[in-house]
Motif scaffolding. Structure first.
Motif, PDB file in Angstrom:
ATOM      1  N   LEU A  81      30.542  36.525  28.353  1.00 15.94           N
ATOM      2  CA  LEU A  81      31.652  36.293  29.277  1.00 15.94           C
ATOM      3  C   LEU A  81      31.658  34.825  29.675  1.00 15.94           C
ATOM      4  CD1 LEU A  81      31.593  39.017  32.074  1.00 15.94           C
ATOM      5  CD2 LEU A  81      33.310  38.687  30.325  1.00 15.94           C
ATOM      6  N   THR A  82      32.826  34.240  29.833  1.00 13.40           N
ATOM      7  CA  THR A  82      32.841  32.857  30.277  1.00 13.40           C
ATOM      8  C   THR A  82      34.150  32.449  30.920  1.00 13.40           C
ATOM      9  OG1 THR A  82      32.449  30.568  29.628  1.00 13.40           O
ATOM     10  CG2 THR A  82      33.596  31.958  28.039  1.00 13.40           C
ATOM     11  N   GLY A  83      34.028  31.547  31.855  1.00 15.46           N
ATOM     12  CA  GLY A  83      35.187  30.876  32.430  1.00 15.46           C
ATOM     13  C   GLY A  83      35.385  29.533  31.751  1.00 15.46           C
ATOM     14  N   PHE A  84      34.476  29.186  30.838  1.00 11.65           N
ATOM     15  CA  PHE A  84      34.481  27.894  30.145  1.00 11.65           C
ATOM     16  C   PHE A  84      34.541  28.121  28.636  1.00 11.65           C
ATOM     17  CE2 PHE A  84      32.293  27.381  34.145  1.00 11.65           C
ATOM     18  CZ  PHE A  84      32.870  26.245  34.670  1.00 11.65           C
ATOM     19  N   ALA A  85      35.547  28.825  28.180  1.00 12.71           N
ATOM     20  CA  ALA A  85      35.644  29.185  26.768  1.00 12.71           C
ATOM     21  C   ALA A  85      35.844  27.967  25.875  1.00 12.71           C
ATOM     22  CB  ALA A  85      36.793  30.156  26.560  1.00 12.71           C
ATOM     23  N   LYS A 169      33.009  15.203  32.533  1.00 15.20           N
ATOM     24  CA  LYS A 169      33.972  15.873  31.652  1.00 15.20           C
ATOM     25  C   LYS A 169      33.595  17.348  31.456  1.00 15.20           C
ATOM     26  CE  LYS A 169      35.544  11.870  29.025  1.00 15.20           C
ATOM     27  NZ  LYS A 169      36.997  12.048  29.001  1.00 15.20           N
ATOM     28  N   LEU A 170      32.310  17.634  31.374  1.00 15.17           N
ATOM     29  CA  LEU A 170      31.859  19.010  31.167  1.00 15.17           C
ATOM     30  C   LEU A 170      32.008  19.869  32.419  1.00 15.17           C
ATOM     31  CD1 LEU A 170      28.667  18.357  29.034  1.00 15.17           C
ATOM     32  CD2 LEU A 170      30.837  19.332  28.251  1.00 15.17           C
ATOM     33  N   GLU A 171      31.973  19.242  33.596  1.00 16.33           N
ATOM     34  CA  GLU A 171      32.100  20.002  34.846  1.00 16.33           C
ATOM     35  C   GLU A 171      33.522  20.464  35.093  1.00 16.33           C
ATOM     36  OE1 GLU A 171      30.414  17.479  37.841  1.00 16.33           O
ATOM     37  OE2 GLU A 171      28.367  17.942  37.211  1.00 16.33           O
ATOM     38  N   LYS A 172      34.487  19.785  34.503  1.00 13.85           N
ATOM     39  CA  LYS A 172      35.887  20.181  34.648  1.00 13.85           C
ATOM     40  C   LYS A 172      36.136  21.437  33.836  1.00 13.85           C
ATOM     41  CE  LYS A 172      37.565  15.482  35.207  1.00 13.85           C
ATOM     42  NZ  LYS A 172      38.344  14.425  34.608  1.00 13.85           N
TER      43      LYS A 172
END
Length: 177
Positions: A81-85, A169-172
């Protein structure tokens, strides 16, 4: 008859509580952990038939947990599961043994359908529109990060980018298209 055992690992405690309740109503025994170490300990003590693992658990990767679960029992059906697909993490999750990859928010019915889906679907629609430049950048950063096993410093060097810039950039959250 025994209830099938499902391991749920996600650092969002509210989501875990709601999903656990929904899955228990569907006759599953649900074990919950909010970090990778606790998830692994639960899996070793109570081998699950199913697992639902968040991709990003705090600052850790759920991919490691998928790999460890499959090494314990290759028959454990795992859904990531992810919110960061991203394409890179989806490919890695499947290569490590996950049976499906879902974006949040996913409900209990969607998760159970994914856990029990044994074949690919040739009817999945193919987008007519190419990805946006921002989404392509996100995908590229994820690919390079995967190639460097999640090491942000090494990925930043490979991208010829300052480590903090890459971290920002990765935190966005990724753009949709």
């Amino acid at each position: 008859m025994d209830k099938p055992r499902l391991l749920l690992v996600d650092d969002d405690e509210t989501y875990c509580r709601v999903l656990k309740s929904a899955l228990e109503k569907r006759n599953y025994e649900v074990l919950v952990a909010n970090d990778v170490q606790s998830g692994m300990a639960l899996a070793e003590q109570n081998l699950p038939e199913y697992a639902v693992i968040d991709l990003r658990i705090g600052h850790e990767s759920g991919l490691e947990l998928v790999k460890k679960l499959i090494s314990l029992d290759a028959n454990t059906a795992c859904v990531m599961l992810t919110g960061f697909a991203s394409i890179a993490t989806a490919v890695e999750a499947i290569k490590l043994g996950a049976v499906h990859y879902l974006t949040k928010p996913a409900n209990a019915d969607e998760i159970l359908a994914a856990l029990h889906k044994n074949e690919g679907d040739t009817t999945v629609s193919i987008s007519e529109n190419p990805l946006s430049v921002k989404r392509l950048e996100w995908e590229h950063l994820q690919k390079i990060l995967m190639q460097h096993e999640g090491n942000i410093s090494a990925a930043a060097r490979a991208l010829n980018m300052h480590r903090r810039t890459l971290q920002r950039k990765l935190e966005k959250r990724p753009v949709r298209e």
